[in-house]
Enzyme design. Structure first.
Site, PDB file in Angstrom:
ATOM      1  N   HIS A  47       0.840  -1.205   0.000  1.00  0.00           N
ATOM      2  CA  HIS A  47       0.000   0.000   0.000  1.00  0.00           C
ATOM      3  C   HIS A  47       0.876   1.257   0.000  1.00  0.00           C
ATOM      4  O   HIS A  47       0.580   2.239  -0.679  1.00  0.00           O
ATOM      5  CB  HIS A  47      -0.908   0.016   1.240  1.00  0.00           C
ATOM      6  CG  HIS A  47      -1.943  -1.081   1.264  1.00  0.00           C
ATOM      7  ND1 HIS A  47      -2.173  -1.861   2.375  1.00  0.00           N
ATOM      8  CD2 HIS A  47      -2.803  -1.507   0.309  1.00  0.00           C
ATOM      9  CE1 HIS A  47      -3.156  -2.729   2.101  1.00  0.00           C
ATOM     10  NE2 HIS A  47      -3.544  -2.540   0.858  1.00  0.00           N
ATOM     11  N   SER A  89      -3.116  -8.016   2.548  1.00  0.00           N
ATOM     12  CA  SER A  89      -3.357  -7.938   3.996  1.00  0.00           C
ATOM     13  C   SER A  89      -3.734  -9.315   4.540  1.00  0.00           C
ATOM     14  O   SER A  89      -3.321  -9.685   5.648  1.00  0.00           O
ATOM     15  CB  SER A  89      -4.479  -6.931   4.284  1.00  0.00           C
ATOM     16  OG  SER A  89      -4.103  -5.651   3.852  1.00  0.00           O
ATOM     17  N   ARG A 124      -2.537  -5.451  -8.428  1.00  0.00           N
ATOM     18  CA  ARG A 124      -1.438  -6.435  -8.378  1.00  0.00           C
ATOM     19  C   ARG A 124      -1.520  -7.412  -9.531  1.00  0.00           C
ATOM     20  O   ARG A 124      -0.518  -8.012  -9.913  1.00  0.00           O
ATOM     21  CB  ARG A 124      -1.495  -7.217  -7.049  1.00  0.00           C
ATOM     22  CG  ARG A 124      -1.207  -6.360  -5.825  1.00  0.00           C
ATOM     23  CD  ARG A 124      -1.653  -7.039  -4.571  1.00  0.00           C
ATOM     24  NE  ARG A 124      -3.096  -7.273  -4.622  1.00  0.00           N
ATOM     25  CZ  ARG A 124      -3.819  -7.805  -3.656  1.00  0.00           C
ATOM     26  NH1 ARG A 124      -3.227  -8.181  -2.550  1.00  0.00           N
ATOM     27  NH2 ARG A 124      -5.116  -7.977  -3.785  1.00  0.00           N
ATOM     28  N   LYS A 173     -16.401  -7.814   4.554  1.00  0.00           N
ATOM     29  CA  LYS A 173     -15.256  -8.261   5.361  1.00  0.00           C
ATOM     30  C   LYS A 173     -15.473  -8.001   6.842  1.00  0.00           C
ATOM     31  O   LYS A 173     -16.135  -7.027   7.223  1.00  0.00           O
ATOM     32  CB  LYS A 173     -13.987  -7.508   4.927  1.00  0.00           C
ATOM     33  CG  LYS A 173     -13.485  -7.868   3.534  1.00  0.00           C
ATOM     34  CD  LYS A 173     -12.195  -7.129   3.232  1.00  0.00           C
ATOM     35  CE  LYS A 173     -11.687  -7.441   1.835  1.00  0.00           C
ATOM     36  NZ  LYS A 173     -10.552  -6.561   1.464  1.00  0.00           N
TER      37      LYS A 173
END
Ligand code: PNS
Length: 182
Positions: free
Chosen positions: A21, A134, A97, A45
């Protein structure tokens, strides 16, 4: 005459904020004056860290590399588009990514614009960070693995504490009650 600073919003769950990040923030600062890192709610989440812990972790990571002056970390509970309009945000930035990230992010970019927010600029992660997420960091921390190549030191300590483990120690998942957390 001094022009108004350009501002990017970098939103996410940041559970936790990683060095991947951080690299996206650095890249954004190459084309805007200020970045606002927004710890937002993803209803899909269940975060490990509280909003405040995530805000502290991101702030410490940015301060550790001297970016505290050009980057602000906030928590937001509403729509990104509304925050952008109310806070003079010129552009949303997101890191990519891989192709799966684009598939996930592209509809959100469209929705944010439909809701009156600014456009999204996608920033490719460099290969050094493209494997980091993460979730992966939390998975490693749960087993007491070394995560200091992926997150700032204080963030690593925060994760070990939240998971009831420590570097090099295997966790007792039954005792920590973390086995259900993602
Ligand atoms: O890091 P994440 O979990 O992929 O980030 C997703 C996030 C938090 C940016 C997204 O869920 C979000 O934008 N939440 C705020 C509410 C909102 O504006 N929703 C409309 C856009 S999908």
């Amino acid at each position: 005459m001094k022009s108004t600073p350009t501002r990017a919003l970098f939103p996410g769950s940041f559970d936790p904020f990683t060095l991947g990040h951080l690299e996206i923030v650095r890249q954004a600062l190459a084309f805007v004056d200020q970045v606002v890192v927004a710890i937002a709610v993803n209803t899909a989440k269940k975060p490990l860290l509280s909003g405040e812990e995530r805000q502290v972790a991101a702030t410490q990571t940015l301060q550790a590399v001297g970016l505290g002056d050009r980057v602000e970390v906030v928590q937001i509970s509403g729509l990104l588009a509304d925050f952008c309009v109310a806070n003079h945000i010129d552009v949303i930035v997101k890191g990519l990514r891989n192709a799966a990230d684009f598939t996930y992010e592209a509809p959100m970019a469209t929705v944010n614009q439909d809701l009156g927010g600014p456009g999204t600029v996608f920033i490719p992660s460099s290969p050094q960070w493209a494997h980091i997420s993460s979730s992966l960091v939390k998975e490693l921390a749960r087993y007491g693995a070394n995560i200091t190549q992926m997150v700032e030191d204080k963030t690593a300590q925060m994760l070990y504490r939240a998971l009831g483990t420590s570097p090099g120690a295997a966790p007792d998942l039954a005792q920590t009650g973390q086995q259900e957390r993602k």
